[in-house]
Design a protein around this motif. Structure first.
Motif, PDB file in Angstrom:
ATOM      1  N   GLY A  17       0.884  -0.426   0.089  1.00 21.46           N
ATOM      2  CA  GLY A  17       0.218   0.097   0.248  1.00 21.46           C
ATOM      3  C   GLY A  17       0.695   1.002  -0.196  1.00 21.46           C
ATOM      4  N   CYS A  18       0.277   2.565   0.181  1.00 22.46           N
ATOM      5  CA  CYS A  18       0.394   3.544  -0.043  1.00 22.46           C
ATOM      6  C   CYS A  18       1.219   3.826   1.533  1.00 22.46           C
ATOM      7  CB  CYS A  18      -0.154   4.134  -0.380  1.00 22.46           C
ATOM      8  SG  CYS A  18      -1.068   4.872   0.747  1.00 22.46           S
ATOM      9  N   TYR A  19       1.745   5.318   1.658  1.00 21.87           N
ATOM     10  CA  TYR A  19       2.033   5.732   2.433  1.00 21.87           C
ATOM     11  C   TYR A  19       1.728   6.240   3.932  1.00 21.87           C
ATOM     12  CZ  TYR A  19       5.162   8.500   5.938  1.00 21.87           C
ATOM     13  OH  TYR A  19       5.833   9.345   6.488  1.00 21.87           O
ATOM     14  N   CYS A  20       0.157   6.582   2.981  1.00 24.89           N
ATOM     15  CA  CYS A  20      -0.955   7.439   4.476  1.00 24.89           C
ATOM     16  C   CYS A  20      -1.589   6.070   5.068  1.00 24.89           C
ATOM     17  CB  CYS A  20      -1.373   8.313   3.701  1.00 24.89           C
ATOM     18  SG  CYS A  20      -2.598   8.225   2.508  1.00 24.89           S
ATOM     19  N   GLY A  21      -1.247   4.726   3.854  1.00 23.22           N
ATOM     20  CA  GLY A  21      -2.575   4.011   4.335  1.00 23.22           C
ATOM     21  C   GLY A  21      -4.093   3.757   3.683  1.00 23.22           C
ATOM     22  N   ASP A  22      -4.002   5.509   2.425  1.00 18.44           N
ATOM     23  CA  ASP A  22      -5.775   5.051   2.248  1.00 18.44           C
ATOM     24  C   ASP A  22      -5.858   4.285   0.661  1.00 18.44           C
ATOM     25  OD1 ASP A  22      -6.584   6.903   3.779  1.00 18.44           O
ATOM     26  OD2 ASP A  22      -6.176   9.164   1.947  1.00 18.44           O
ATOM     27  N   VAL A  23      -4.525   3.614   0.153  1.00 22.47           N
ATOM     28  CA  VAL A  23      -4.199   2.379  -1.463  1.00 22.47           C
ATOM     29  C   VAL A  23      -4.177   1.440  -0.412  1.00 22.47           C
ATOM     30  CG1 VAL A  23      -4.301   2.235  -3.478  1.00 22.47           C
ATOM     31  CG2 VAL A  23      -5.500   4.101  -1.986  1.00 22.47           C
ATOM     32  N   ARG A  24      -4.232   0.668   0.030  1.00 23.38           N
ATOM     33  CA  ARG A  24      -3.705  -1.086  -0.059  1.00 23.38           C
ATOM     34  C   ARG A  24      -4.268  -2.520  -0.942  1.00 23.38           C
ATOM     35  NH1 ARG A  24       0.383  -2.256   3.152  1.00 23.38           N
ATOM     36  NH2 ARG A  24      -0.665  -4.348   3.993  1.00 23.38           N
ATOM     37  N   TYR A  25      -3.820  -3.357  -1.573  1.00 23.48           N
ATOM     38  CA  TYR A  25      -3.378  -3.776  -2.595  1.00 23.48           C
ATOM     39  C   TYR A  25      -2.521  -5.234  -2.003  1.00 23.48           C
ATOM     40  CZ  TYR A  25       1.453  -3.054  -3.479  1.00 23.48           C
ATOM     41  OH  TYR A  25       2.974  -3.033  -3.430  1.00 23.48           O
ATOM     42  N   ARG A  26      -3.410  -6.808  -3.048  1.00 24.61           N
ATOM     43  CA  ARG A  26      -2.321  -7.828  -2.850  1.00 24.61           C
ATOM     44  C   ARG A  26      -1.526  -8.020  -4.014  1.00 24.61           C
ATOM     45  NH1 ARG A  26      -5.559 -11.901   0.667  1.00 24.61           N
ATOM     46  NH2 ARG A  26      -4.088 -10.864   1.975  1.00 24.61           N
ATOM     47  N   MET A  27      -0.828  -9.106  -3.850  1.00 20.27           N
ATOM     48  CA  MET A  27      -0.571  -9.469  -5.738  1.00 20.27           C
ATOM     49  C   MET A  27      -0.413 -10.862  -4.900  1.00 20.27           C
ATOM     50  SD  MET A  27       3.548  -8.937  -7.388  1.00 20.27           S
ATOM     51  CE  MET A  27       4.346  -9.492  -5.570  1.00 20.27           C
ATOM     52  N   GLU A  28      -0.743 -11.255  -6.205  1.00 19.88           N
ATOM     53  CA  GLU A  28      -0.946 -12.710  -5.700  1.00 19.88           C
ATOM     54  C   GLU A  28      -0.497 -13.431  -7.076  1.00 19.88           C
ATOM     55  OE1 GLU A  28      -5.334 -14.118  -5.484  1.00 19.88           O
ATOM     56  OE2 GLU A  28      -5.835 -12.382  -4.555  1.00 19.88           O
ATOM     57  N   GLY A  29       0.829 -14.045  -6.030  1.00 27.05           N
ATOM     58  CA  GLY A  29       1.968 -15.188  -7.155  1.00 27.05           C
ATOM     59  C   GLY A  29       2.674 -14.619  -7.161  1.00 27.05           C
ATOM     60  N   GLU A  30       3.837 -14.975  -7.942  1.00 25.31           N
ATOM     61  CA  GLU A  30       5.072 -15.220  -8.082  1.00 25.31           C
ATOM     62  C   GLU A  30       5.257 -13.586  -9.386  1.00 25.31           C
ATOM     63  OE1 GLU A  30       8.345 -15.853  -6.284  1.00 25.31           O
ATOM     64  OE2 GLU A  30       7.357 -16.736  -5.327  1.00 25.31           O
ATOM     65  N   PRO A  31       5.841 -12.250  -9.043  1.00 24.19           N
ATOM     66  CA  PRO A  31       6.227 -11.734 -10.397  1.00 24.19           C
ATOM     67  C   PRO A  31       6.944 -12.428 -11.879  1.00 24.19           C
ATOM     68  CG  PRO A  31       7.224 -10.858  -8.572  1.00 24.19           C
ATOM     69  CD  PRO A  31       6.788 -12.124  -7.873  1.00 24.19           C
ATOM     70  N   ILE A  32       6.579 -11.971 -12.996  1.00 28.29           N
ATOM     71  CA  ILE A  32       7.464 -12.745 -13.703  1.00 28.29           C
ATOM     72  C   ILE A  32       8.459 -11.775 -13.616  1.00 28.29           C
ATOM     73  CG2 ILE A  32       7.401 -11.959 -16.611  1.00 28.29           C
ATOM     74  CD1 ILE A  32       4.647 -11.786 -16.252  1.00 28.29           C
ATOM     75  N   CYS A  33       9.223 -11.132 -13.816  1.00 30.63           N
ATOM     76  CA  CYS A  33      10.380 -10.496 -13.359  1.00 30.63           C
ATOM     77  C   CYS A  33      10.845  -9.415 -12.295  1.00 30.63           C
ATOM     78  CB  CYS A  33      11.221 -10.863 -14.406  1.00 30.63           C
ATOM     79  SG  CYS A  33      10.925  -8.807 -15.394  1.00 30.63           S
ATOM     80  N   VAL A  34      11.630  -9.250 -11.472  1.00 30.89           N
ATOM     81  CA  VAL A  34      11.846  -7.910 -10.679  1.00 30.89           C
ATOM     82  C   VAL A  34      13.209  -7.531 -11.557  1.00 30.89           C
ATOM     83  CG1 VAL A  34      12.092  -7.241  -8.651  1.00 30.89           C
ATOM     84  CG2 VAL A  34      10.968  -9.429  -8.552  1.00 30.89           C
ATOM     85  N   ASN A  35      12.621  -6.073 -12.052  1.00 30.51           N
ATOM     86  CA  ASN A  35      13.723  -5.343 -11.787  1.00 30.51           C
ATOM     87  C   ASN A  35      14.857  -4.513 -11.173  1.00 30.51           C
ATOM     88  OD1 ASN A  35      13.295  -2.470 -13.466  1.00 30.51           O
ATOM     89  ND2 ASN A  35      11.474  -4.152 -14.638  1.00 30.51           N
ATOM     90  N   LEU A  45      16.178 -12.498 -21.908  1.00 30.38           N
ATOM     91  CA  LEU A  45      15.606 -11.540 -21.100  1.00 30.38           C
ATOM     92  C   LEU A  45      14.530 -12.473 -20.096  1.00 30.38           C
ATOM     93  CD1 LEU A  45      15.257  -9.589 -19.113  1.00 30.38           C
ATOM     94  CD2 LEU A  45      13.073  -9.012 -20.354  1.00 30.38           C
ATOM     95  N   PHE A  46      13.786 -12.664 -21.068  1.00 24.57           N
ATOM     96  CA  PHE A  46      13.084 -14.279 -20.183  1.00 24.57           C
ATOM     97  C   PHE A  46      13.042 -15.625 -20.778  1.00 24.57           C
ATOM     98  CE2 PHE A  46       9.712  -9.597 -20.946  1.00 24.57           C
ATOM     99  CZ  PHE A  46      10.111  -9.788 -19.710  1.00 24.57           C
ATOM    100  N   SER A  47      12.505 -16.576 -19.059  1.00 23.62           N
ATOM    101  CA  SER A  47      12.627 -17.955 -19.568  1.00 23.62           C
ATOM    102  C   SER A  47      11.243 -18.270 -20.456  1.00 23.62           C
ATOM    103  CB  SER A  47      12.944 -17.965 -18.236  1.00 23.62           C
ATOM    104  OG  SER A  47      11.819 -18.672 -18.100  1.00 23.62           O
ATOM    105  N   PRO A  48      11.637 -19.083 -21.222  1.00 26.94           N
ATOM    106  CA  PRO A  48       9.825 -19.655 -21.834  1.00 26.94           C
ATOM    107  C   PRO A  48       8.597 -19.966 -20.771  1.00 26.94           C
ATOM    108  CG  PRO A  48      12.625 -21.497 -22.720  1.00 26.94           C
ATOM    109  CD  PRO A  48      12.917 -20.645 -21.401  1.00 26.94           C
ATOM    110  N   ALA A  49       8.651 -20.181 -19.795  1.00 28.52           N
ATOM    111  CA  ALA A  49       7.330 -20.373 -19.162  1.00 28.52           C
ATOM    112  C   ALA A  49       7.230 -18.129 -18.741  1.00 28.52           C
ATOM    113  CB  ALA A  49       8.186 -20.532 -17.560  1.00 28.52           C
ATOM    114  N   GLN A  50       8.889 -17.522 -18.742  1.00 28.00           N
ATOM    115  CA  GLN A  50       8.282 -15.895 -18.262  1.00 28.00           C
ATOM    116  C   GLN A  50       7.262 -15.610 -19.853  1.00 28.00           C
ATOM    117  OE1 GLN A  50      12.351 -15.076 -16.755  1.00 28.00           O
ATOM    118  NE2 GLN A  50      11.698 -14.442 -15.464  1.00 28.00           N
TER     119      GLN A  50
END
Length: 147
Positions: free
Chosen positions: A6-24, A132-137
């Motif tokens: 979420g954001c700094y003030c807490g007004d917005v919250r979210y959920r990320m479900e699953g592994e990222p495709i990649c992290v850069n 950059l990406f594996s076949p699965a990515q």
């Protein structure tokens, strides 16, 4: 993997479900300015794997952010369209669980940043022919972009 954020003030919250495709780690001047740091850490993930649990963020030319505190939560990239998000990993409650798989725009990297050995690094964006990406990515990116 399921991570909340979420954001700094807490007004917005979210959920990320699953592994990222990649992290850069992006060292471009835009990411440096937008993050107020030496580089931004972005988790590239399908938009349908990110759900809001609180609040209503706003989207502008720079990405999706909290309207109250202005924290940038995620953005899109013209190469990938609206179905792939570049989620700012620093907005995750457990941001330390994600480490960059690659670094981009290292030509504008701060000289005191030492990149880890064995992690791919590119002067700008990876070019054609760069594995950059594996076949699965690649399959995940293609599926998201066809949705």
């Amino acid at each position: 993997m399921m991570l909340d954020g979420g954001c700094y003030c807490g007004d917005v919250r979210y959920r990320m479900e699953g592994e990222p495709i990649c992290v850069n780690g992006c060292h471009c001047r835009d990411c440096q300015t937008l993050s107020g740091a030496a580089f931004a850490v972005n988790a590239m993930i399908e938009a349908d794997r990110v759900t809001l649990s609180k609040g209503g963020p706003v989207t502008d030319a720079f990405g999706t952010k909290c309207s109250r505190c202005g924290v940038l939560l995620w953005a899109t990239h013209p190469m990938f369209g609206k179905d792939i998000l570049f989620l700012r990993a620093g907005t995750l409650d457990e941001a330390d669980r994600l480490t960059p798989d690659l670094h981009v725009f290292v030509r504008s990297k701060h000289p005191w940043i030492v990149l880890p050995e064995g992690v791919p690094a590119f002067d700008t964006l990876p070019g054609e022919g760069d594995s950059l990406f594996s076949p699965a990515q690649q399959a995940r990116v293609a599926a998201a972009m066809q949705a």
